[in-house]
Design an enzyme around this catalytic site. Sequence first.
Site, mmCIF file in Angstrom:
data_model
loop_
_atom_site.group_PDB
_atom_site.id
_atom_site.type_symbol
_atom_site.label_atom_id
_atom_site.label_comp_id
_atom_site.label_asym_id
_atom_site.label_seq_id
_atom_site.Cartn_x
_atom_site.Cartn_y
_atom_site.Cartn_z
ATOM 1 N N LEU A 16 0.820 -1.217 0.000
ATOM 2 C CA LEU A 16 0.000 0.000 0.000
ATOM 3 C C LEU A 16 0.852 1.264 0.000
ATOM 4 O O LEU A 16 0.468 2.279 -0.591
ATOM 5 C CB LEU A 16 -0.906 0.007 1.241
ATOM 6 C CG LEU A 16 -1.895 -1.154 1.324
ATOM 7 C CD1 LEU A 16 -2.626 -1.137 2.658
ATOM 8 C CD2 LEU A 16 -2.888 -1.067 0.176
ATOM 9 N N ASP A 70 14.467 2.683 10.169
ATOM 10 C CA ASP A 70 13.432 2.048 10.997
ATOM 11 C C ASP A 70 12.543 3.123 11.628
ATOM 12 O O ASP A 70 13.009 3.898 12.475
ATOM 13 C CB ASP A 70 14.151 1.229 12.083
ATOM 14 C CG ASP A 70 13.203 0.561 13.058
ATOM 15 O OD1 ASP A 70 11.974 0.746 12.925
ATOM 16 O OD2 ASP A 70 13.702 -0.131 13.958
ATOM 17 N N TYR A 169 -0.888 -7.342 16.985
ATOM 18 C CA TYR A 169 -1.218 -6.413 15.899
ATOM 19 C C TYR A 169 -2.476 -5.613 16.237
ATOM 20 O O TYR A 169 -2.523 -4.389 16.068
ATOM 21 C CB TYR A 169 -1.400 -7.253 14.641
ATOM 22 C CG TYR A 169 -1.748 -6.533 13.371
ATOM 23 C CD1 TYR A 169 -0.793 -5.788 12.680
ATOM 24 C CD2 TYR A 169 -3.027 -6.629 12.818
ATOM 25 C CE1 TYR A 169 -1.113 -5.160 11.482
ATOM 26 C CE2 TYR A 169 -3.355 -6.005 11.627
ATOM 27 C CZ TYR A 169 -2.389 -5.269 10.960
ATOM 28 O OH TYR A 169 -2.706 -4.647 9.779
ATOM 29 N N LYS A 173 -2.742 -1.614 16.781
ATOM 30 C CA LYS A 173 -3.618 -0.788 15.933
ATOM 31 C C LYS A 173 -4.618 -0.004 16.784
ATOM 32 O O LYS A 173 -4.935 1.148 16.479
ATOM 33 C CB LYS A 173 -4.342 -1.656 14.905
ATOM 34 C CG LYS A 173 -3.432 -2.275 13.841
ATOM 35 C CD LYS A 173 -2.700 -1.220 13.037
ATOM 36 C CE LYS A 173 -2.060 -1.757 11.770
ATOM 37 N NZ LYS A 173 -1.212 -0.752 11.098
ATOM 38 N N THR A 203 -2.212 -7.755 -0.342
ATOM 39 C CA THR A 203 -0.754 -7.517 -0.383
ATOM 40 C C THR A 203 -0.091 -8.760 0.207
ATOM 41 O O THR A 203 -0.779 -9.680 0.665
ATOM 42 C CB THR A 203 -0.347 -6.297 0.470
ATOM 43 O OG1 THR A 203 -0.608 -6.610 1.844
ATOM 44 C CG2 THR A 203 -1.085 -5.034 0.078
HETATM 45 N N1 LIG Z 1 -3.131 -4.935 3.261
HETATM 46 C C1 LIG Z 1 -4.213 -4.772 4.012
HETATM 47 O O1 LIG Z 1 -5.339 -5.254 3.733
HETATM 48 C C2 LIG Z 1 -4.129 -3.974 5.273
HETATM 49 C C3 LIG Z 1 -5.262 -3.940 6.091
HETATM 50 C C4 LIG Z 1 -5.236 -3.183 7.237
HETATM 51 C C5 LIG Z 1 -4.090 -2.469 7.556
HETATM 52 N N2 LIG Z 1 -2.992 -2.548 6.765
HETATM 53 C C6 LIG Z 1 -1.820 -1.809 7.168
HETATM 54 O O2 LIG Z 1 -1.278 -1.111 6.067
HETATM 55 C C7 LIG Z 1 0.134 -0.981 6.243
HETATM 56 C C8 LIG Z 1 0.840 -1.472 4.974
HETATM 57 O O3 LIG Z 1 0.527 -2.852 4.810
HETATM 58 P P1 LIG Z 1 0.802 -3.648 3.457
HETATM 59 O O4 LIG Z 1 -0.324 -4.591 3.323
HETATM 60 O O5 LIG Z 1 1.132 -2.696 2.356
HETATM 61 O O6 LIG Z 1 2.091 -4.484 3.878
HETATM 62 P P2 LIG Z 1 3.524 -4.712 3.173
HETATM 63 O O7 LIG Z 1 4.185 -5.780 3.947
HETATM 64 O O8 LIG Z 1 3.349 -4.896 1.711
HETATM 65 O O9 LIG Z 1 4.278 -3.315 3.396
HETATM 66 C C9 LIG Z 1 4.824 -2.923 4.631
HETATM 67 C C10 LIG Z 1 6.112 -2.175 4.360
HETATM 68 O O10 LIG Z 1 6.615 -1.680 5.612
HETATM 69 C C11 LIG Z 1 8.025 -1.821 5.622
HETATM 70 N N3 LIG Z 1 8.478 -1.833 7.018
HETATM 71 C C12 LIG Z 1 8.262 -2.792 7.960
HETATM 72 N N4 LIG Z 1 8.819 -2.431 9.134
HETATM 73 C C13 LIG Z 1 9.386 -1.215 8.947
HETATM 74 C C14 LIG Z 1 10.076 -0.311 9.794
HETATM 75 N N5 LIG Z 1 10.321 -0.611 11.089
HETATM 76 N N6 LIG Z 1 10.492 0.870 9.283
HETATM 77 C C15 LIG Z 1 10.257 1.185 7.982
HETATM 78 N N7 LIG Z 1 9.622 0.350 7.122
HETATM 79 C C16 LIG Z 1 9.177 -0.821 7.605
HETATM 80 C C17 LIG Z 1 8.263 -3.140 4.904
HETATM 81 O O11 LIG Z 1 9.596 -3.267 4.460
HETATM 82 C C18 LIG Z 1 7.229 -3.057 3.774
HETATM 83 O O12 LIG Z 1 7.765 -2.458 2.615
HETATM 84 C C19 LIG Z 1 0.469 -1.750 7.522
HETATM 85 O O13 LIG Z 1 0.483 -0.871 8.623
HETATM 86 C C20 LIG Z 1 -0.700 -2.687 7.666
HETATM 87 O O14 LIG Z 1 -0.892 -3.059 9.010
HETATM 88 C C21 LIG Z 1 -2.982 -3.288 5.629
#
Ligand SMILES: NC(=O)c1ccc[n+]([C@@H]2O[C@H](COP(=O)([O-])OP(=O)(O)OC[C@H]3O[C@@H](n4cnc5c(N)ncnc54)[C@H](O)[C@@H]3O)[C@@H](O)[C@H]2O)c1
Length: 299
Positions: A16, A70, A169, A173, A203
């Site tokens: 995302l 980070d 998690y 959140k 994702t």
């Molecule tokens: N995909 C969904 O349906 C969904 C639903 C609810 C919430 N979210 C939230 O959206 C956000 C993005 O999720 P996503 O699905 O794109 O996941 P993803 O795993 O594709 O992307 C997460 C990114 O965060 C980076 N990352 C992790 N730890 C880090 C840190 N300490 N510092 C900097 N970068 C870091 C990773 O390298 C990765 O590129 C997350 O917070 C997730 O909880 C996603």
Amino acid sequence: MLDDTVQMVCGGGGGLGEETAVAMAEHGATVVVNDLGVDVSGEGSDAQPAQETVDRIEAAGGEAMAHFGDVADCSYTEELVADTVDEYGAVHGVINFAGILRDSMVFTMDEDEWDAVVDVHLKGHFSLVRAVSAHWRERYKAEGGFDRQRALTCVSSGVAAGNPGQANYSAAKAGILGLMRTAARELHQYDVRVNALWPTALTRMTEDLPAMAGADEETMGPQLVPGAPVFLASEGAEDVTGVTVAIAGGNLAIVSDPERERTLSKDLGEGGAWTAAGIDERWDELAEGFETTRMSPGY
Ligand SMILES: NC(=O)c1ccc[n+]([C@@H]2O[C@H](COP(=O)([O-])OP(=O)(O)OC[C@H]3O[C@@H](n4cnc5c(N)ncnc54)[C@H](O)[C@@H]3O)[C@@H](O)[C@H]2O)c1
């Protein structure tokens, strides 16, 4: 919608965050892409994912800078804000997509699984909001701030119904919502808006979830999400703060804050505090029509 703004997208190296960073650039923003380049469980580290998002933006004619680090490290986020201001003179928006998962039932979850997830999500949001709001406040006092200052946090369905296997998690959140609502109230005086995005998309983080079974890229892909963060960073969302906005495929929603659903009041002068026996006597009256058993089928 984001012309002449500088937007910082954390966790922008994939999923995302990547789609949002690219969309923000398409809407005219200069984008700073942070990522630590870890796997879903938070292992490893790699500067390449953030750089690849920057390459994608530049290939489409946009302007961007990669920043490796980070988000849960408070000195790193101070550096991220300082480097962004040094390079581009401003930060108008910050959004944090950095996240990991270490799933386990609460009775088998070990301390490291709890700490790692709470650290990245909850402390990561604190660390970023702290660093950028300190900068915005200073700037506001010195010269009236920027024309737009927006922080967008990222939450999930775990905060509403709870997700079995994701106590760490879901707790993180839910904590982010408390942080967001408080920061929105604290920072309004400095013209800062703080909101939460509740996305749902396919994702690497969600592809194995039972709730995503049968979902496809066309109807649930991450490219369907960025409209909401771009809007919340734009002029049109000037009056939006302390609010949670959900987006999932074709559905866009405003999510309610927790509220008292129903209240029984008693006169403390007559008979004193609510006793357990007194509550037992009137529980059915209070709970009538309210679903008091919260559980997931199969657990
Ligand atoms: N995909 C969904 O349906 C969904 C639903 C609810 C919430 N979210 C939230 O959206 C956000 C993005 O999720 P996503 O699905 O794109 O996941 P993803 O795993 O594709 O992307 C997460 C990114 O965060 C980076 N990352 C992790 N730890 C880090 C840190 N300490 N510092 C900097 N970068 C870091 C990773 O390298 C990765 O590129 C997350 O917070 C997730 O909880 C996603």
